[in-house]
Design a protein around this motif. Structure first.
Motif, PDB file in Angstrom:
ATOM      1  N   LEU A  91       8.387  -3.412  -1.458  1.00  0.00           N
ATOM      2  CA  LEU A  91       8.099  -4.570  -0.614  1.00  0.00           C
ATOM      3  C   LEU A  91       7.075  -5.512  -1.231  1.00  0.00           C
ATOM      4  N   ASP A  92       6.287  -5.025  -2.165  1.00  0.00           N
ATOM      5  CA  ASP A  92       5.261  -5.856  -2.813  1.00  0.00           C
ATOM      6  C   ASP A  92       5.283  -5.594  -4.319  1.00  0.00           C
ATOM      7  N   PRO A  93       6.351  -6.041  -5.000  1.00  0.00           N
ATOM      8  CA  PRO A  93       6.483  -5.720  -6.430  1.00  0.00           C
ATOM      9  C   PRO A  93       5.396  -6.343  -7.303  1.00  0.00           C
ATOM     10  N   THR A  94       4.773  -7.421  -6.846  1.00  0.00           N
ATOM     11  CA  THR A  94       3.725  -8.058  -7.652  1.00  0.00           C
ATOM     12  C   THR A  94       2.343  -7.495  -7.329  1.00  0.00           C
ATOM     13  N   HIS A  95       2.284  -6.563  -6.396  1.00  0.00           N
ATOM     14  CA  HIS A  95       1.027  -5.926  -5.978  1.00  0.00           C
ATOM     15  C   HIS A  95      -0.010  -6.966  -5.546  1.00  0.00           C
ATOM     16  N   SER A  96       0.438  -7.921  -4.746  1.00  0.00           N
ATOM     17  CA  SER A  96      -0.453  -8.989  -4.290  1.00  0.00           C
ATOM     18  C   SER A  96      -1.194  -8.637  -2.999  1.00  0.00           C
ATOM     19  N   ALA A  97      -0.854  -7.522  -2.378  1.00  0.00           N
ATOM     20  CA  ALA A  97      -1.525  -7.121  -1.134  1.00  0.00           C
ATOM     21  C   ALA A  97      -2.955  -6.693  -1.407  1.00  0.00           C
ATOM     22  N   GLU A  98      -3.793  -6.886  -0.411  1.00  0.00           N
ATOM     23  CA  GLU A  98      -5.209  -6.477  -0.488  1.00  0.00           C
ATOM     24  C   GLU A  98      -5.276  -4.949  -0.572  1.00  0.00           C
ATOM     25  N   PRO A  99      -6.047  -4.396  -1.495  1.00  0.00           N
ATOM     26  CA  PRO A  99      -6.195  -2.940  -1.570  1.00  0.00           C
ATOM     27  C   PRO A  99      -6.833  -2.377  -0.296  1.00  0.00           C
ATOM     28  N   VAL A 100      -6.507  -1.134   0.006  1.00  0.00           N
ATOM     29  CA  VAL A 100      -7.097  -0.485   1.180  1.00  0.00           C
ATOM     30  C   VAL A 100      -8.596  -0.376   1.003  1.00  0.00           C
ATOM     31  N   ASP A 101      -9.034  -0.063  -0.204  1.00  0.00           N
ATOM     32  CA  ASP A 101     -10.459   0.049  -0.511  1.00  0.00           C
ATOM     33  C   ASP A 101     -10.785  -0.926  -1.643  1.00  0.00           C
ATOM     34  N   PRO A 102     -11.065  -2.192  -1.306  1.00  0.00           N
ATOM     35  CA  PRO A 102     -11.273  -3.185  -2.370  1.00  0.00           C
ATOM     36  C   PRO A 102     -12.502  -2.928  -3.244  1.00  0.00           C
ATOM     37  N   SER A 103     -13.427  -2.123  -2.760  1.00  0.00           N
ATOM     38  CA  SER A 103     -14.626  -1.862  -3.569  1.00  0.00           C
ATOM     39  C   SER A 103     -14.374  -0.801  -4.619  1.00  0.00           C
ATOM     40  N   GLY A 104     -13.305  -0.029  -4.478  1.00  0.00           N
ATOM     41  CA  GLY A 104     -13.045   1.072  -5.403  1.00  0.00           C
ATOM     42  C   GLY A 104     -12.208   0.645  -6.495  1.00  0.00           C
TER      43      GLY A 104
END
Length: 73
Positions: free
Chosen positions: A60-73
């Motif tokens: 569903l997100d082949p470009t991996h543009s979604a916000e990470p679950v843990d953006p600090s990690g």
């Protein structure tokens, strides 16, 4: 003493279940589940084997543009 231990184990089981649910919801929140055509395509491409949440997310997100679950990690 044994009743207290059972009570604590029950509380721990509940906390674990709630944490698992929370994590799954966070992971699913980044996916566009309204795009039924993409979901159908992902299901079709995995019809011969299990479709994991990671596989569905990648479809569903082949470009991996979604916000990470843990953006600090």
């Amino acid at each position: 003493m044994q009743q207290r231990v059972k009570k604590h184990l029950t509380e721990l089981d509940d906390l674990i279940q709630r944490l698992e649910t929370h994590i799954r919801l966070k992971l699913a929140a980044s996916m566009d589940l309204s795009n039924t055509a993409a979901i159908t395509k992902a299901l079709e491409s995995h019809k011969d084997h299990d479709l994991s949440l990671a596989d569905l997310s990648a479809e569903l997100d082949p470009t991996h543009s979604a916000e990470p679950v843990d953006p600090s990690g």
